[in-house]
Scaffold this motif. Sequence first.
Motif, short mmCIF file in Angstrom:
data_model
loop_
_atom_site.label_atom_id
_atom_site.label_comp_id
_atom_site.label_asym_id
_atom_site.label_seq_id
_atom_site.Cartn_x
_atom_site.Cartn_y
_atom_site.Cartn_z
N ASN A 82 0.86 -1.18 0.00
CA ASN A 82 0.00 0.00 0.00
C ASN A 82 0.89 1.23 0.00
O ASN A 82 0.91 2.02 0.94
CB ASN A 82 -0.92 -0.02 1.22
CG ASN A 82 -2.01 1.03 1.11
OD1 ASN A 82 -2.31 1.52 0.04
ND2 ASN A 82 -2.60 1.39 2.24
N SER A 109 -9.86 4.57 -2.29
CA SER A 109 -8.81 4.28 -1.32
C SER A 109 -7.45 4.67 -1.91
O SER A 109 -7.31 4.83 -3.13
CB SER A 109 -8.78 2.80 -0.95
OG SER A 109 -8.40 2.02 -2.08
N TYR A 114 -4.84 2.75 -2.01
CA TYR A 114 -4.40 1.61 -2.82
C TYR A 114 -5.03 1.67 -4.21
O TYR A 114 -4.34 1.54 -5.23
CB TYR A 114 -4.77 0.31 -2.12
CG TYR A 114 -4.43 -0.94 -2.90
CD1 TYR A 114 -3.12 -1.39 -2.99
CD2 TYR A 114 -5.43 -1.66 -3.54
CE1 TYR A 114 -2.81 -2.54 -3.70
CE2 TYR A 114 -5.12 -2.81 -4.26
CZ TYR A 114 -3.81 -3.25 -4.33
OH TYR A 114 -3.52 -4.37 -5.06
#
Length: 267
Positions: free
Chosen positions: A69, A118, A120
């Motif tokens: 991440n 997100s 990610y």
Amino acid sequence: MSTLIVGASGYLGSEVVRQARAAGHAVVVTATTAAGGHVPVDVTDRKAVHAVVTAVLPRLVVNCVGHANDWRVLADGGAAVAAEAAAIGARLVHVSTDALHAGRAAWYTEADAPTPVSQYGSAKAAAETAVAAISPAAVIVRTSLIAGTDESKHVRFALDVAAGREPGTMFSDEIRCPIHVADLAAAILELADSRFSGVINVAGPEPISRADFGRLVARTHGLNESAVPVGLSTDAAMGPRPLDVKLDTSLARSILRTRLRPVSEFL
């Protein structure tokens, strides 16, 4: 075929390596460390990526980096790998994710633009943009939860929370289409050997919530399904997460020989 597999120490990367070698590829593998015989390469270091690509001169590069991440690893690293592959005219397969979509009731096709919620997902979406711009002939594989064996992080997590070894919750409001790691690896190598270019969804045909996935894992391992802690992602205070993300794999199923098995079959 001379093949460079980036991110080869991961769950998917290891399976791609196994299948590529079985198919007769001359494989060079990279990871963040030299453990296991990997060539240590930091994909955020463009000079390091250049050095390994020019030393190997692969005809095929598969970028399996996907678990970190970290924007620099996922986005900048993806761009660096794509640029160096393009510089020597190598075929590139870049592995992306369904997590770059926000989630909705309708299935997502390849024509649907990313709507990340997100960090990610945003990083993976940025990587796709870079890869497509740098190497238009590349294959960008959007996939889902990768499972099939107990080495899958998703299977391990389900087992750990069901057995009480780890705190956590399996979310009933997050829907995915899990794929067997062997099916995904086979599809990647098949696509690499084809003339296909662009984005393609490669996932299982069966949508399932993370909660039901956890129950399925528990049941197949002889554990009590009711021991799986279930809750809502929206109540978990983990920040924005993609919810109902189902990948339409009509295109993949129309061009691939590899059969994409449903999760209820392979688990």
